[in-house]
Design an enzyme around this catalytic site. Structure first.
Site, mmCIF file in Angstrom:
data_model
loop_
_atom_site.group_PDB
_atom_site.id
_atom_site.type_symbol
_atom_site.label_atom_id
_atom_site.label_comp_id
_atom_site.label_asym_id
_atom_site.label_seq_id
_atom_site.Cartn_x
_atom_site.Cartn_y
_atom_site.Cartn_z
ATOM 1 N N ARG A 15 -7.206 -62.384 -6.653
ATOM 2 C CA ARG A 15 -7.332 -62.106 -5.232
ATOM 3 C C ARG A 15 -8.636 -61.354 -4.951
ATOM 4 N NH1 ARG A 15 -1.605 -59.226 -4.376
ATOM 5 N NH2 ARG A 15 -2.082 -58.616 -6.528
ATOM 6 N N LYS A 75 -6.056 -54.651 -5.823
ATOM 7 C CA LYS A 75 -5.228 -53.888 -6.757
ATOM 8 C C LYS A 75 -5.787 -52.488 -6.976
ATOM 9 C CE LYS A 75 -2.009 -54.572 -8.492
ATOM 10 N NZ LYS A 75 -0.679 -54.218 -7.918
ATOM 11 N N TYR A 94 -4.354 -51.264 -2.582
ATOM 12 C CA TYR A 94 -3.053 -50.836 -3.099
ATOM 13 C C TYR A 94 -3.283 -49.787 -4.174
ATOM 14 C CZ TYR A 94 -0.666 -54.767 -0.837
ATOM 15 O OH TYR A 94 -0.148 -55.636 0.096
ATOM 16 N N HIS A 96 -0.141 -47.413 -5.408
ATOM 17 C CA HIS A 96 1.121 -47.228 -6.133
ATOM 18 C C HIS A 96 1.036 -46.041 -7.095
ATOM 19 C CE1 HIS A 96 2.664 -50.974 -4.497
ATOM 20 N NE2 HIS A 96 1.579 -51.608 -4.911
ATOM 21 N N GLU A 118 0.033 -49.620 0.760
ATOM 22 C CA GLU A 118 1.500 -49.636 0.733
ATOM 23 C C GLU A 118 2.156 -48.493 1.492
ATOM 24 O OE1 GLU A 118 0.387 -47.271 -2.961
ATOM 25 O OE2 GLU A 118 -0.363 -49.074 -1.948
ATOM 26 N N SER A 134 5.055 -58.412 -0.146
ATOM 27 C CA SER A 134 6.499 -58.390 -0.381
ATOM 28 C C SER A 134 7.100 -59.758 -0.105
ATOM 29 C CB SER A 134 7.164 -57.333 0.506
ATOM 30 O OG SER A 134 6.749 -56.037 0.155
ATOM 31 N N ASP A 198 22.752 -53.847 -0.644
ATOM 32 C CA ASP A 198 21.920 -52.883 0.069
ATOM 33 C C ASP A 198 22.783 -51.675 0.442
ATOM 34 O OD1 ASP A 198 18.962 -53.183 1.478
ATOM 35 O OD2 ASP A 198 20.242 -51.766 2.543
ATOM 36 N N ARG A 203 21.818 -53.150 7.816
ATOM 37 C CA ARG A 203 21.037 -54.240 7.237
ATOM 38 C C ARG A 203 21.938 -55.331 6.679
ATOM 39 N NH1 ARG A 203 17.584 -57.586 8.161
ATOM 40 N NH2 ARG A 203 16.555 -58.560 6.378
ATOM 41 N N LEU A 240 12.860 -50.484 -2.442
ATOM 42 C CA LEU A 240 11.609 -49.815 -2.081
ATOM 43 C C LEU A 240 11.914 -48.507 -1.373
ATOM 44 C CD1 LEU A 240 8.469 -49.805 -1.648
ATOM 45 C CD2 LEU A 240 8.935 -50.867 0.570
ATOM 46 N N ASP A 270 5.746 -52.129 -9.581
ATOM 47 C CA ASP A 270 4.563 -51.377 -9.156
ATOM 48 C C ASP A 270 4.893 -49.913 -8.885
ATOM 49 O OD1 ASP A 270 2.343 -53.090 -9.245
ATOM 50 O OD2 ASP A 270 2.925 -54.073 -7.396
ATOM 51 N N ASN A 300 1.465 -57.483 -10.776
ATOM 52 C CA ASN A 300 0.730 -58.124 -9.672
ATOM 53 C C ASN A 300 1.224 -59.555 -9.502
ATOM 54 O OD1 ASN A 300 -0.500 -58.822 -12.157
ATOM 55 N ND2 ASN A 300 -2.444 -59.317 -11.167
#
Length: 371
Positions: A15, A75, A94, A96, A118, A134, A198, A203, A240, A270, A300
């Site tokens: 990327r 990244k 990103y 992380h 993020e 995501s 969840d 949700r 997450l 990540d 990744n």
């Protein structure tokens, strides 16, 4: 402002931080853009495409980092890239950091200002710069899980959707957020037996309306996760907590009780991973086995489909890149509280509370003057 786009150097990462159309937007606004030679080759853009858009192409990453006021990547910076950063320079990518102390310490030592995709937040509380990846990772998780379940790849040897007269594979998705929802959508589309877990009842109701009888919904408890993983063929970890390390929902003992040849795909890797047995892997060596269970923990994942991923990501990041270039990081963040939540490190201090907490470092919030 001088905006720099280095070539990504993480293994099998193709990327790129800006596509030529984004370069043109910045150049037309009066900014200079420096792109490292070959930065876009992995998605079908050669140096001439960037030059036609108005970028200056340089040969070495060192030249990009040395000249740029703002460095735009995809990244997290590798350690050699951290060493090229300097005080007064802004990095937008990103990060992380909650699961990567070594990188965090290197960024602190650089003195640079590091803004993480993020943790940038929209007014509705969503994560607009994490969402595109995501979505990709959620969809990919079912593809790689189905592939890993093939016997030749170490799996149990089952087809996700089964065939008439043969039951489909059991797929469990932990987390009903963006990546989890896209994983469920793909698994349902392949006619698997799908259950999504969840901890938000609201949700779960939304997922029940969206998927109807095609997917089962279960409230998240340790007992429910243990019961579901024991019988699962494929478990997708899609939890997450923004900016924080992922919770370990599947323990080592739970993995031991799973069937041999079952597959775990950890989208949350990540942020440290949501399986206790997870450890980061690469596209070169994506899987490993623990107690007979195949683990896919590539950090990744979207890099495997770099053209789709780059366009999806840069569609979302470009307005923020333009704000940084037009206003400078401090004014841009002062005008947008959600953007300000992306600030993780500034001038040798950790400025994001969750990152500081998870790494055991001092938290120094940045105060912004009224814009």
């Amino acid at each position: 402002m001088k905006v720099g786009v280095p070539k990504e150097i993480k293994i099998h990462e193709y990327r790129v931080g800006l596509v030529p159309a984004g370069v043109r937007e910045l150049v037309d606004s009066g900014h200079q853009v420096l792109v490292q030679s070959g930065a876009g080759s992995g998605i079908g853009f050669d140096d001439s495409h960037y030059q036609a858009a108005g970028a200056a192409v340089v040969q070495r990453a060192e030249d990009v980092f040395a000249a740029a006021d703002l460095v735009v990547k995809v990244k997290e910076p590798q350690l050699e890239e951290c060493q090229r950063l300097r005080s007064g320079q802004t990095l937008f990518t990103y990060l992380h950091l909650a699961a990567d102390r070594e990188q965090a310490m290197a960024l602190l030592a650089s003195g640079a200002t590091a803004i993480a995709y993020e943790t940038v937040t929209a007014p509705d509380g969503s994560l607009p710069l994490l969402t595109p990846m995501s979505e990709v990772a959620g969809r990919m998780s079912v593809q790689v899980g189905a592939n890993s379940l093939q016997k030749a790849n170490g799996g149990f040897g089952v087809l996700l959707g089964g065939v008439p007269g043969v039951a489909p594979a059991k797929v469990v998705v932990l987390g009903g957020g963006v990546s989890g929802t896209h994983a469920v959508e793909m698994a349902v589309g392949l006619r698997a037996d799908v259950t999504v877990v969840d901890r938000s009842v609201k949700r779960l109701r939304e997922l029940a309306v969206q998927f109807g009888s095609s997917a089962k919904t279960v409230y998240s408890t340790a007992d429910a996760i243990e019961r579901l993983t024991r019988d699962a063929d494929l478990v997708i970890g899609a939890v997450l907590v923004a900016g924080s390390a992922a919770p370990k929902l599947v323990t080592r003992e739970m993995v031991k009780r799973m069937k041999a040849g079952a597959v775990l795909v950890d989208i949350a890797i990540d942020q440290g991973g949501c399986f206790e047995t997870s450890r980061p892997t690469t596209h070169a060596e994506p899987t490993y086995v623990v107690d007979g269970v195949l683990h896919y923990c590539v950090t990744n994942m979207p890099g495997a489909v770099p053209r789709t991923s780059t366009f999806a990501l840069t569609n979302a990041t470009l307005p923020y890149v333009r704000a940084l270039a037009d206003l400078g990081w401090e004014r841009a963040l002062a005008r947008d509280a959600g953007f300000a939540r992306g600030l993780n490190i500034h001038a040798g201090e950790v400025t994001h509370e969750a990152v500081a907490r998870d790494l055991g470092l001092d938290y120094r919030p940045k105060r912004f003057a009224a814009a």
